[in-house]
Design a protein around this motif. Structure first.
Motif, short mmCIF file in Angstrom:
data_model
loop_
_atom_site.label_atom_id
_atom_site.label_comp_id
_atom_site.label_asym_id
_atom_site.label_seq_id
_atom_site.Cartn_x
_atom_site.Cartn_y
_atom_site.Cartn_z
N LYS A 224 108.39 -2.73 17.49
CA LYS A 224 107.39 -1.98 18.26
C LYS A 224 107.98 -1.30 19.49
O LYS A 224 107.25 -0.65 20.24
CB LYS A 224 106.26 -2.93 18.70
CG LYS A 224 105.58 -3.67 17.57
CD LYS A 224 104.86 -2.73 16.62
CE LYS A 224 104.12 -3.50 15.54
NZ LYS A 224 103.43 -2.58 14.59
N VAL A 225 109.27 -1.45 19.72
CA VAL A 225 109.88 -0.90 20.93
C VAL A 225 109.68 0.61 20.99
O VAL A 225 109.92 1.32 20.01
CB VAL A 225 111.39 -1.23 20.97
CG1 VAL A 225 112.12 -0.33 21.96
CG2 VAL A 225 111.60 -2.69 21.33
N ASN A 226 109.24 1.09 22.14
CA ASN A 226 109.09 2.53 22.36
C ASN A 226 109.06 2.75 23.88
O ASN A 226 108.06 2.47 24.53
CB ASN A 226 107.81 3.06 21.72
CG ASN A 226 107.79 4.58 21.68
OD1 ASN A 226 108.39 5.26 22.51
ND2 ASN A 226 107.08 5.13 20.70
N PHE A 227 110.17 3.20 24.43
CA PHE A 227 110.24 3.39 25.88
C PHE A 227 111.06 4.64 26.18
O PHE A 227 111.81 5.13 25.32
CB PHE A 227 110.86 2.17 26.55
CG PHE A 227 112.31 1.93 26.19
CD1 PHE A 227 113.34 2.42 26.98
CD2 PHE A 227 112.64 1.22 25.04
CE1 PHE A 227 114.66 2.20 26.65
CE2 PHE A 227 113.97 1.01 24.70
CZ PHE A 227 114.98 1.50 25.51
N LYS A 228 110.92 5.13 27.37
CA LYS A 228 111.67 6.28 27.82
C LYS A 228 112.83 5.82 28.67
O LYS A 228 112.64 5.22 29.73
CB LYS A 228 110.78 7.24 28.61
CG LYS A 228 111.42 8.59 28.89
CD LYS A 228 110.42 9.57 29.47
CE LYS A 228 111.03 10.95 29.63
NZ LYS A 228 110.07 11.94 30.15
N ALA A 229 114.04 6.10 28.16
CA ALA A 229 115.24 5.67 28.89
C ALA A 229 115.39 6.49 30.16
O ALA A 229 114.76 7.55 30.34
CB ALA A 229 116.46 5.83 28.00
N LYS A 230 116.25 6.02 31.05
CA LYS A 230 116.44 6.70 32.33
C LYS A 230 117.05 8.09 32.17
O LYS A 230 116.88 8.95 33.02
CB LYS A 230 117.29 5.84 33.25
CG LYS A 230 116.58 4.57 33.70
CD LYS A 230 117.37 3.81 34.74
CE LYS A 230 116.59 2.58 35.20
NZ LYS A 230 117.33 1.81 36.22
#
Length: 835
Positions: A423-429
């Motif tokens: 489920k991982v879904n993130f905006k990297a730096k």
């Protein structure tokens, strides 16, 4: 977490080389998790790039631990295990981690600390496959940052495998599109004989075949040979006509081929690189620029990490005492050697060797750069952290497990972390959105780089575009104007087995050769090709025709016997002028109707014949001009009927002459047939038969106007279709029959006394008439277009003139110019002499 825990296991005698990095998260207490990382190390040489990848892992863990919002009150830790780029060590390390880090005990976890949560790595696809088979059995999530084999996307075989680098399935599709983008159709393929190279070759061939690209050769870099089979590979490349070579290999394997190409002076090729070497520091040495300058390839999508760059700049042997690799890194970076008991004497006595003092400054060497492999490792660590973040922020009663439950840290199992990893879904730096699809793959994004010579003389990789399968429109974006090829030009070099076929030509395949090896053949008549390398020519529409170059269709010109054509107006002028002659002769006959020579030639029949001749001349005008439907319907019928009247009159005159001569014999029964009734009956009967024939023709198969596109290429012939050729030739044959009968009768009567006889003239006229129409038949059948009509008009005029000249011109000459001969005495005396 203390830094010295990083390298506390088995690294005292190893030098950092090719990094094989995996991370596993281990429960280290109620609020502490330890990430266990595997580094594949090569003992022969130190690789600064691989050392940087290891530091990316350390930096990411420390950054997460310092972040108050991500995993608050939880500390991540890690250990590093060396796979040594071998399957044996990869299996050993995996089992060691699963057993708890003490001894390898299959199916048992003997470590008293926190349970293992997940693993990052390996970098190699073959080793990742082996590890994923172990880890999949226990449902441990595994995130690789470098394994690209498409087999790993099979969720049935590898249900717990994820990666932060796209699958080769996407890369090979992109490389095939890259080849097609530049119009190359004749290329070579070079790959290593491992899973990475061979799977890549297989997929590339499929994609290239679909794109219409032909493969000139496929060669393998043999990893089992010390020279990687480089001499043979380079010889094949040198002898091939393909100027573009796609290389699917790592830089450490490809470098031997480049060295051999340099030795054999093989230059001028365009090398297309996979991500295994497209941004290699090893191949960027100025020594290789003669061979590799102008290369393009797919590089791992990178981004700038300013904080990580600052972190690297602050590394120092005096600060990082637990880092057993930093002294080697320092020595390689500053080209110096550290003093030791063994080399102290040598270093002091040799002025050419620089001694490392520790006062060297990394700040002056390292600049802000694009991080690629390091960014993948960084994102992999963050993906694991965000999976744990989701796990610990679960709301009881709304959890994903049985009856909406969440996970209790005391009973954490690997499949719990696996669920949240999916489920991982993130905006990297760096701005990139990180997530995994249903097969464990990240968004497929690559940078396209071009190899150029930098100001320092070394090769550098300049980003010239990107390949992003998630793009809404065009997945491949390339700035073609900024590319510099091997010859330093911006014009794309060519690589084709055969030259392009220009417009107006089509490709003809040569039996036994690849599809890209062909000959160029002119398009067939009536067809065009308006693009280069056309496989098939396109036919023009019925009313158009190709130009001379056969690259476009032009409107077809129409052809018919027009009054504007020289032939048309000449024939029209002749017909119009000729029609005056019968009228003139009629005037002469009317003016001299009392004279013996006019009366002796049956005055009424002569006038009727002259009228028919007048109509014969005029009916030829009906054949000139645009063939309107009404013209087509009546012109042949009109011609047949007026000529039937004409020949019927000639036949009647001939029969009248014969009857008149025989009626003068004593006791002849023909006296009662000497009147005009017999003549008119013959005319009516003969004409009536022609009328019947024409009537049937018009009723059952009438002539019509048509556009003929088949007879003359490139021209639309507007003509009259006769409807029934049988009826046409029957009509013409009937005229021939009447003319033949007239000729025979006149020929038999040619020796009758002159005072009653014009049979000689009729014989000559019918002979000329038949000659004209017999000659007309082959000429009519062989002529095309307007010349077919012209032949018929010419035959009409010629045959009509034959009758006029042979029958009437001699009489008019006597009437007008020899009046002495136009007397009864002269005719009687002439007749007496004959007798």
């Amino acid at each position: 977490m203390k830094r010295r825990a990083l390298f506390g296991w088995k690294y005292h005698e190893l030098s950092l080389g090719q990094v094989e990095l995996e991370v596993a998260l281990i429960h280290a207490g109620r609020d502490s998790y330890k990430a266990v990382c595997y580094l594949g190390l090569e003992r022969q040489r130190f690789g600064t790039g691989y050392y940087q990848i290891m530091q990316a892992l350390i930096f990411a863990v420390e950054e997460i631990n310092a972040d108050p919002e991500l995993l608050p009150n939880i500390t991540l830790g890690f250990q590093i295990f060396d796979t040594c780029t071998t399957l044996k060590e990869a299996a050993k390390g995996t089992l060691w981690i699963l057993s708890g880090g003490q001894v390898i005990t299959p199916n048992y976890h003997c470590h008293k600390g926190a349970p293992l949560a997940g693993i990052i790595g390996d970098s190699g696809s073959t080793r990742s496959i082996l590890m994923a088979q172990f880890l999949g059995l226990y449902r441990y999530p595994q995130i690789s940052y470098f394994a690209t084999n498409p087999v790993l996307s099979n969720r049935n075989q590898f249900p717990t495998f994820f990666r932060t680098i796209p699958s080769d399935e996407f890369q090979m599709r992109g490389l095939a599109e890259l080849v097609s983008h530049f119009g190359w159709t004749w290329i070579g393929l070079l790959a290593t004989d491992d899973d990475y190279g061979q799977f890549g070759i297989q997929m590339m061939r499929e994609k290239l075949t679909d794109s219409g690209v032909c493969v000139a050769f496929i060669e393998t870099i043999l990893l089992g040979q010390s020279n990687r089979n480089a001499p043979h590979v380079v010889r094949i490349i040198r002898e091939s006509t393909a100027k573009v070579v796609v290389v699917i290999a790592s830089d450490s394997d490809f470098v031997l081929v480049v060295n051999e190409a340099l030795r054999q002076n093989v230059t001028g090729n365009i090398w297309i690189g996979s991500e295994g070497w497209a941004n290699s520091a090893l191949l960027s040495h100025e020594l290789f620029q003669v061979v590799l300058k102008g290369s393009i390839g797919f590089a791992i999508h990178g981004g700038r990490m300013p904080e990580f760059t600052r972190y690297l700049k602050n590394l120092h042997p005096s600060k990082d005492l637990s880092d057993i690799f930093i002294r080697e890194f320092w020595a390689i970076t500053f080209s110096c050697k550290w003093l030791s008991y063994d080399n102290k004497v040598d270093l002091i006595s040799n002025d050419s060797i620089q001694v490392c003092t520790g006062t060297e400054n990394l700040q002056s060497l390292m600049t802000e750069e694009v991080h690629r492999a390091s960014l993948n490792v960084y994102n992999a660590v963050y993906a694991m952290a965000w999976a744990l973040q989701g796990l610990f922020h679960c709301t009881s009663g709304y959890g994903p497990f049985h009856d909406g439950t969440c996970v209790d840290i005391s009973s954490l199992h690997p499949w719990h972390v696996l669920y949240y990893t999916k489920k991982v879904n993130f905006k990297a730096k760096g701005g990139l959105q990180v997530f995994f699809d249903a097969r464990g793959n990240p968004p497929a994004i690559y940078d396209i780089v071009n190899w150029r010579v930098s100001a320092k003389g070394a090769l550098e990789q300049i980003v010239i575009g990107s390949y992003d399968l998630s793009a809404a429109e065009n997945s491949m974006q390339i700035e073609r104007d900024v590319i510099r090829w091997a010859n330093n030009n911006t014009q794309v070099p060519q690589s084709m087995c055969s030259p392009s076929c220009a417009s107006g030509f089509r490709k003809v395949l040569i039996t036994g050769n690849p599809l890209c090896c062909y000959e160029c053949a002119r398009c067939p008549q009536g067809q065009i090709s308006n693009q280069t390398d056309a496989v098939e020519c396109l036919p023009c529409s019925w009313d158009t025709w190709p130009n001379l170059q056969q690259d476009r269709c032009l409107p077809r010109p129409t052809e018919f016997l027009s009054y504007e054509e020289p032939l048309g107006y000449i024939l029209a002028a002749i017909a119009s002028t000729s029609s005056i002659i019968p009228l003139f002769i009629s005037v002469v006959f009317i003016s001299y109707n009392k004279t013996p020579i006019v009366r002796a030639n049956n005055y009424s029949l002569s006038c009727l014949l002259l009228l028919s001749l007048f109509l014969c001349f005029l009916c030829s005008l009906w054949f000139i001009g645009y063939p309107q439907p009404e013209n087509c319907l009546l012109r042949q019928v009109a011609f047949g009927m007026v000529f039937a009247l004409c020949i019927s009159c000639v036949l009647a005159k001939t029969i009248t002459v014969v009857i008149a001569f025989n009626a003068t014999k004593p006791g002849s029964r023909l006296r009662k047939w000497t009147g005009v009734k017999v003549s008119y009956c013959v005319i009516v009967l003969c004409s009536f038969l022609q009328i019947i024939l024409c009537a049937f023709w018009l009723i059952f198969s009438p002539p019509f106007s048509e556009l003929d596109t088949d007879t003359k290429p490139g021209v639309i012939i507007v003509n009259c279709n006769e409807g029934s050729l049988t009826a046409f030739w029957c009509m013409l044959g009937y005229l021939g029959l009447l003319a033949t009968i007239s000729f025979i009768v006149a020929f038999l009567a040619r020796r009758l006394p002159d005072s009653f006889n014009e049979a000689k003239f009729i014989t000559f006229s019918m002979l000329a008439f038949l000659s004209v129409w017999v000659s007309f038949i082959p000429a009519y059948l062989s002529a095309k277009g307007m010349y077919t009509v012209a032949m018929e008009v010419f035959a009409i005029l010629s045959s009509t003139w034959a009758v006029v000249i042979c029958i009437f011109v001699p009489k008019c000459f006597i009437v007008l110019f020899r009046p002495r001969m136009n007397s009864r005495e002269h005719l009687m005396s002439k007749g007496s002499v004959q007798k």
